[in-house]
Scaffold this active site. Structure first.
Site, PDB file in Angstrom:
ATOM      1  N   HIS A  67       4.327  -1.795  -6.582  1.00 48.59           N
ATOM      2  CA  HIS A  67       5.206  -0.708  -6.157  1.00 48.59           C
ATOM      3  C   HIS A  67       4.678   0.615  -6.680  1.00 48.59           C
ATOM      4  CE1 HIS A  67       7.561  -4.409  -6.857  1.00 48.59           C
ATOM      5  NE2 HIS A  67       8.002  -4.148  -5.649  1.00 48.59           N
ATOM      6  N   LYS A  85       9.694 -13.319  -6.926  1.00 50.41           N
ATOM      7  CA  LYS A  85       8.789 -12.528  -7.766  1.00 50.41           C
ATOM      8  C   LYS A  85       9.586 -11.941  -8.934  1.00 50.41           C
ATOM      9  CE  LYS A  85       7.106  -9.661  -4.593  1.00 50.41           C
ATOM     10  NZ  LYS A  85       8.138  -9.944  -3.554  1.00 50.41           N
ATOM     11  N   ASP A 110      15.300  -8.626  -7.941  1.00 51.57           N
ATOM     12  CA  ASP A 110      15.085  -9.864  -7.179  1.00 51.57           C
ATOM     13  C   ASP A 110      15.649 -11.067  -7.922  1.00 51.57           C
ATOM     14  OD1 ASP A 110      13.494  -9.017  -4.799  1.00 51.57           O
ATOM     15  OD2 ASP A 110      12.096  -8.305  -6.312  1.00 51.57           O
ATOM     16  N   GLY A 143      11.565  -6.817  -1.786  1.00 52.59           N
ATOM     17  CA  GLY A 143      11.467  -5.538  -1.101  1.00 52.59           C
ATOM     18  C   GLY A 143      10.401  -5.555  -0.018  1.00 52.59           C
ATOM     19  N   SER A 144      10.605  -4.778   1.039  1.00 59.82           N
ATOM     20  CA  SER A 144       9.586  -4.643   2.089  1.00 59.82           C
ATOM     21  C   SER A 144       8.466  -3.717   1.614  1.00 59.82           C
ATOM     22  CB  SER A 144      10.230  -4.092   3.360  1.00 59.82           C
ATOM     23  OG  SER A 144      11.092  -5.051   3.920  1.00 59.82           O
ATOM     24  N   GLY A 145       7.404  -3.650   2.400  1.00 55.69           N
ATOM     25  CA  GLY A 145       6.272  -2.789   2.063  1.00 55.69           C
ATOM     26  C   GLY A 145       5.087  -3.574   1.530  1.00 55.69           C
ATOM     27  N   HIS A 146       5.255  -4.911   1.421  1.00 55.30           N
ATOM     28  CA  HIS A 146       4.165  -5.755   0.921  1.00 55.30           C
ATOM     29  C   HIS A 146       3.587  -6.644   2.023  1.00 55.30           C
ATOM     30  CE1 HIS A 146       5.601  -4.410  -2.902  1.00 55.30           C
ATOM     31  NE2 HIS A 146       6.745  -5.039  -2.780  1.00 55.30           N
TER      32      HIS A 146
END
Lengths: 333, 333
Positions: free
Chosen positions: B219, B105, B110, B54-57
């Site tokens: 998250h 991860k 994922d 996921g994006s945001g990291h």
């Protein structure tokens, strides 16, 4: 106030301690008075460069101490200029006989204290030249400044001057490079949120939930206007227009585009800002020959960003590309 | 919600566009489906490494694409796994015949989607091995995970495996390195504030003004406990104790100490965290042989940090030191 700190009055000392421990291969710190120098200072034959100012803008300036950039950085208390004493001590610690350049952001306290330190160093036989940075186009005078403020463009001044010193330029030549970068770079920033100075414990200014500050200073000092939150591309337009018009950069010229985070803004958002800023330049026929995206001149945990545009000539491009090895900027080595 | 974005549904695409434009010397992006690859992919003779999630990291994972680290990164929607389709496309784009390592991860989505993509790639004749990272000691199972979560230690896995692939190791050897790093690294984090997923528009969890979350997930998923805000050194103690006890690292061993910012925390605070974490290690007779301080695995604008400790052997130290040239990590080249 929610911060990962111990006593609010110890934040600078403890942060510098941690910084020096994490980067002991590159720097060492002194604490009485407080400054950070290259581990191998003084570097024989080389013009030395010293910068500094209030803390809270990390990695500026200590993060840029190392090969190809600064020889020393002098961190003052948060958002407060260091006194002449540590500036003088840092100047003496890095002087190798070829002279010392002071790079000073244009705030009244910094200018005064660096001047005093330079006078004292000269009295001890050290040749000092000062270059004052004032790249912020947002306001003419402000809370802590007569004239324009020195902000993120200062990093570009430090990189180019540092590379010039590293290649063996004389003090006059290094100072000329620093001035040339400052004259060819313009910056403007925006804040989405205020920041909290640790020993104050309260936000330094107020913004409503739907409000942003255009032209913010890096200490949260007022910019041009508060406006309603809008799309990133429109905010970028508001920053780019005065930057480009003041710089008078024209079709066919090359630029370095720096998108700087204020500390609390996710990298994802900085790239969204970069995307549109690069488009604005492309639409004007200006080539983005070099770019940098990241937190280089922050304002504690403030959310927001600034955009800097530097007009590049061949020499400034070479100086940007030259090897650098500091905690915050590292390549070619 | 205050963010420098346009339409909340376009954040990933626009951020990747900006990222690719800012780093066009190192990477190129594809958009149908979306992934980022090394500009020179596929690299003849070399095992390729693909990661994603996921994006945001950010900078994880795209910021680590380049020489000596990842060959491709697959960014999903914010905090949401990419589907098998872009993972397969990235795998095919980087495969040079020597096989592909997937670094994943440990989150249910994922793991599942990378597995499906690996099966599809194998069906097309590409040799794929997967290594799942699960360095977070905070909780056993959680909101999106069976078993432990993969967090900032993943960056150390990617660095070491990337260096091994770059020096010419086989797929089995690169996978062994990745597993060895994962088995020897432990991480735990703390949140001072929640973050806001753009398309949700609301904080992902709640913390009172004087409350922090120990063992937070990247998250914003729950950790071990909410406690009252306290001094940084005490918070660091709360993170270091489970990390060191789980890792069972002993006097005389060498460690890499990674202090990672969650996105909204000033660098000054990360160095205050580093200072005490390094002292805790020194007090136990563990040598901090390598260190890194900065935002490598973030959670949007969350304020907080995580601490990772990696037990170093000579080979892992060499692989950490090996040249790397990516947007977010660069040295020796």
């Amino acid at each position: 106030m929610k911060k990962l700190i111990n006593d609010p009055h110890d934040v600078v000392a403890q942060s510098v301690e941690g910084f020096a421990a994490a980067h002991s291969d590159l720097v060492r710190a002194e604490f009485d008075p407080t400054f950070v120098v290259r581990a191998d200072a003084p570097v024989a034959g080389k013009v030395a460069i010293v910068s500094g100012g209030g803390s809270g803008h990390e990695p500026l300036h200590a993060g840029f101490v190392g090969f190809g950039m600064l020889d020393a950085a002098v961190p003052g208390p948060v958002f407060t200029s260091p006194t002449p004493d540590p500036i003088l001590a840092a100047t003496k610690a890095v002087d190798a006989g070829a002279g010392v350049l002071h790079i000073v952001k244009n705030y009244t306290g910094d200018v005064l204290n660096f001047e005093t330190a330079a006078d004292l160093a000269e009295a001890e036989g050290i040749d000092v030249t000062s270059v004052v940075t004032n790249d912020d186009v947002a306001v003419q005078d402000s809370l802590y400044t007569a004239g324009r403020r020195g902000v993120a463009g200062t990093v570009l001044v430090e990189k180019a001057a540092g590379a010039a010193a590293q290649r063996g330029d004389s003090l006059a030549e290094v100072a000329e490079i620093a001035r040339r970068v400052n004259e060819n770079v313009r910056t403007m920033g925006v804040a989405l949120t205020p920041c909290v100075v640790p020993h104050a414990g309260e936000p330094s200014f107020a913004l409503a939930d739907d409000e942003i500050e255009i032209g913010i200073g890096i200490h949260g000092e007022p910019g041009r206007e508060k406006v309603a939150l809008e799309e990133a591309d429109r905010i970028v337009d508001r920053l780019m227009q005065p930057v480009l018009s003041d710089l008078a950069i024209e079709t066919g010229e090359d630029a370095l585009l720096l998108v700087n985070g204020m500390g609390g803004t996710p990298l994802m958002e900085l790239y969204i800002v970069y995307r549109h800023a690069a488009k604005v330049l492309a639409d004007r026929g200006i080539t983005v020959a070099r770019s940098h995206v990241g937190n280089v001149t922050t304002s504690l945990e403030m959310q927001g960003a600034s955009i800097s545009v530097l007009r590049l000539d061949d020499e400034l491009r070479e100086l940007w590309d030259a090897p650098v090895h500091t905690p915050a900027l590292r390549w070619g080595r």
